[in-house]
Design an enzyme around this catalytic site. Structure first.
Site, PDB file in Angstrom:
ATOM      1  N   HIS A 101      42.039  34.429  40.130  1.00  7.68           N
ATOM      2  CA  HIS A 101      42.228  35.596  39.083  1.00  7.68           C
ATOM      3  C   HIS A 101      41.003  36.424  39.262  1.00  7.68           C
ATOM      4  CE1 HIS A 101      45.330  33.554  36.282  1.00  7.68           C
ATOM      5  NE2 HIS A 101      45.718  34.038  37.759  1.00  7.68           N
ATOM      6  N   GLU A 103      38.666  36.940  36.870  1.00  7.77           N
ATOM      7  CA  GLU A 103      37.335  36.106  36.143  1.00  7.77           C
ATOM      8  C   GLU A 103      36.711  35.342  37.422  1.00  7.77           C
ATOM      9  OE1 GLU A 103      40.662  36.729  35.178  1.00  7.77           O
ATOM     10  OE2 GLU A 103      41.003  36.381  32.888  1.00  7.77           O
ATOM     11  N   CYS A 130      40.646  30.091  33.891  1.00 11.10           N
ATOM     12  CA  CYS A 130      39.595  31.062  33.659  1.00 11.10           C
ATOM     13  C   CYS A 130      38.791  30.480  32.591  1.00 11.10           C
ATOM     14  CB  CYS A 130      40.037  32.437  33.738  1.00 11.10           C
ATOM     15  SG  CYS A 130      40.823  32.908  35.289  1.00 11.10           S
TER      16      CYS A 130
HETATM   17 ZN   LIG Z   1      43.008  33.251  34.928  1.00  6.51          ZN
END
Ligand SMILES: [Zn+2]
Length: 204
Positions: A101, A103, A130
């Site tokens: 992801h 992040e 995250c």
């Molecule tokens: Zn995530």
């Protein structure tokens, strides 16, 4: 006007000679928060994901960007070979088991010793995985654009964790709903296009 002095003539001459706009501060410049969210959105344009492009931008207390990331396959893992599907009969054929992801990438891409006390600007509210990374890395604030998956268990768990850890989460309301990047704007003076040969200081 009674022109009595040479200096008056010089002023008038300078005024007539000048073809530039008055040197007054711009009013419609981007605010910091819009700038950082725009950086997150621009970064998202690097994503290969056909369904969801997410970007994140981490900013320290001095308004300096210390990390940028977008969603993508791990380094060295071909995004041509791994699946991008959201649904498949076999979970191994969905993207979810593979994609990093935004992040995560923004935190790992940090260009400072750490991101403690920083703020993360992110397009989507972070998932629970995250949220763990955000909490453990010491990020203290999340500013997000959308919370469209708020009914999912991952987002509910995320909020539970972030709340317990004291990470402040705020939705973002931009002044400008759209920011357009025009690469040709640099070659315009007061709405006039200039060619290379007429550009000030150009020796070509
Ligand atoms: Zn995530």
């Amino acid at each position: 006007m009674n022109i009595a002095h040479v200096s008056d003539w010089i002023c008038i001459y300078e005024f007539l000679r000048s073809d530039e706009a008055p040197c007054k501060k711009r009013e419609d410049y981007l605010e910091w928060s819009e700038y950082f969210m725009a950086v997150a959105f621009l970064s998202a344009q690097r994503s290969k994901d056909p369904n969801s492009q997410v970007g994140a931008c981490i900013v320290n207390s001095e308004n300096k960007i210390v990390g940028i990331g977008y969603n993508g396959m791990p380094n060295g893992c071909s995004d041509d070979l791994l699946p991008w599907a959201r649904k498949a009969s076999n979970k191994l054929d969905t993207k979810y088991l593979y994609v990093c992801h935004a992040e995560l990438n923004a935190i790992l891409n940090k260009n400072s010793a750490d991101v403690k006390g920083s703020t993360m600007y992110v397009a989507l509210f972070p998932c629970n995985e995250c949220a763990k990374l955000i909490i453990q890395s010491g990020i203290k604030k999340i500013i997000y654009m959308s919370d469209k998956y708020c009914e999912m268990a991952e987002m509910k768990a995320s909020k539970r964790l972030l709340d317990m850890a004291g990470v402040e989460c705020s939705p973002f309301t931009p002044k400008h709903r759209k920011i357009v990047i025009d690469f040709d704007s640099i070659n315009k003076i007061e709405n006039r296009d200039i060619t290379c040969s007429t550009a000030p200081g150009c020796s070509h």
